[in-house]
Design an enzyme around this catalytic site. Sequence first.
Site, PDB file in Angstrom:
ATOM      1  N   THR A  46     -26.902  58.777  -8.987  1.00 32.12           N
ATOM      2  CA  THR A  46     -27.436  59.766  -9.912  1.00 32.12           C
ATOM      3  C   THR A  46     -28.526  59.097 -10.746  1.00 32.12           C
ATOM      4  O   THR A  46     -28.366  57.975 -11.203  1.00 32.12           O
ATOM      5  CB  THR A  46     -26.340  60.446 -10.766  1.00 32.12           C
ATOM      6  OG1 THR A  46     -26.909  61.616 -11.369  1.00 32.12           O
ATOM      7  CG2 THR A  46     -25.769  59.569 -11.858  1.00 32.12           C
TER       8      THR A  46
ATOM      9  N   CYS B  82     -26.955  62.576 -20.878  1.00 35.04           N
ATOM     10  CA  CYS B  82     -25.916  62.921 -19.904  1.00 35.04           C
ATOM     11  C   CYS B  82     -25.046  61.700 -19.606  1.00 35.04           C
ATOM     12  O   CYS B  82     -25.469  60.564 -19.801  1.00 35.04           O
ATOM     13  CB  CYS B  82     -26.537  63.383 -18.593  1.00 35.04           C
ATOM     14  SG  CYS B  82     -27.456  64.918 -18.701  1.00 35.04           S
TER      15      CYS B  82
ATOM     16  N   HIS C   2     -22.487  64.257 -12.862  1.00 37.94           N
ATOM     17  CA  HIS C   2     -23.578  64.027 -13.823  1.00 37.94           C
ATOM     18  C   HIS C   2     -23.397  65.079 -14.917  1.00 37.94           C
ATOM     19  O   HIS C   2     -23.840  66.214 -14.786  1.00 37.94           O
ATOM     20  CB  HIS C   2     -24.924  64.177 -13.104  1.00 37.94           C
ATOM     21  CG  HIS C   2     -26.135  63.902 -13.958  1.00 37.94           C
ATOM     22  ND1 HIS C   2     -27.183  63.132 -13.517  1.00 37.94           N
ATOM     23  CD2 HIS C   2     -26.466  64.291 -15.204  1.00 37.94           C
ATOM     24  CE1 HIS C   2     -28.115  63.065 -14.467  1.00 37.94           C
ATOM     25  NE2 HIS C   2     -27.709  63.772 -15.497  1.00 37.94           N
TER      26      HIS C   2
END
Lengths: 159, 204
Positions: free
Chosen positions: A22, A28, A45
């Site tokens: 990711t 995040c 994520h």
Amino acid sequence: MAEIFVNMGELKVAAGDDVLITVGLGSCVGVALYDPENKVGGMAHIFLAASRDGKSTEQPGKFADTAIPALLEAVVRAGGRRSLLVAKIAGGANLFPKLSQASLNVGMQNVAAVKEHLAAHKLPLRGEDVGGSIGRKMILYVESGKVMVQSIGSEPREI
Amino acid sequence: MSGKERLTPMQLDLLRELGNIGAGNATSALSVMLQDRKLEMVVPEVAILSLPETTTLIGGPEALVAGIYIVISGDVDGHMAFMMPIDSAQELVQSILGVESVEFDEMGRSVLEEVGNIVVTSYLNALAEMTSLVLIPSVPGLAIDMAGAIWSSILAGAEILDDYITVLKTDFSSERKQIEGHILLIPGTTGFDRFFKILLETDR
């Protein structure tokens, strides 16, 4: 070997010699959950701490409260043993510290929520690289269980 | 406001019009700063996308970019971003300072912040002038990092809980100075109806 990219708000599982990646983790939080013996893993994520009503039908990966149970279920369904699962997390930064009052430091809230939901599901947290004001990329090598974190201008580090 | 089902075709048109007016003013401010009349603006688009889909708006999520983020408050709330590839940001600061090369130390960063501030406030001023609404920009925040990290942090700052996100995006580019970038506006969850109401009244 396949490289599987997990986009913002998504969660995906992989097995064997696959790699879950990711990129662009800011506030995040990326969560890697894997079973090192059966070589099955998943990655989420996570975008925000809590969904509006505790459920997000379209994208469970988006919120910590929906993503952790959904990731757990997905990894177990793919062949992971619940009792063997371990978690590692990265992200939760504050890229705009000058605006932290306006944005209420979403990153820290995300990290706290992810830890809370991991603990609630009795998933041990074995490594983390969180906070600060830098973006991160997270890579889970499912076969070895190795988790690497990369930021711009610094060497990749294992967590 | 962010739901796919909640915007009528007329509201979409109005958003596009807002984008046109705001971005038009922002690009002319940028042209003045750059003393470059060949700054081109692509017609604004209104995108209604799911969260993972929004990454397509900003190009590769791993690319190194400069992003300026401003929170809007007042009569209408929202979030604005001004994003450029790092070489464009370098070119921009160099041509404003009139230097051959630039590093993003304190000086370079504050120039970039100020440019972002001018671009965003020009955009907002055009909207405010047209609607007589009060739009208050926050101080600018600057990050030089992966595009995805910057973009996702801005979206998270906007606290989008809905499945779909409305984004007004305008691309601009300058042939002569090789500068390109995007201006992005994320309407907030409250207040944007006021825009629609006022615009519909003035249209008649």
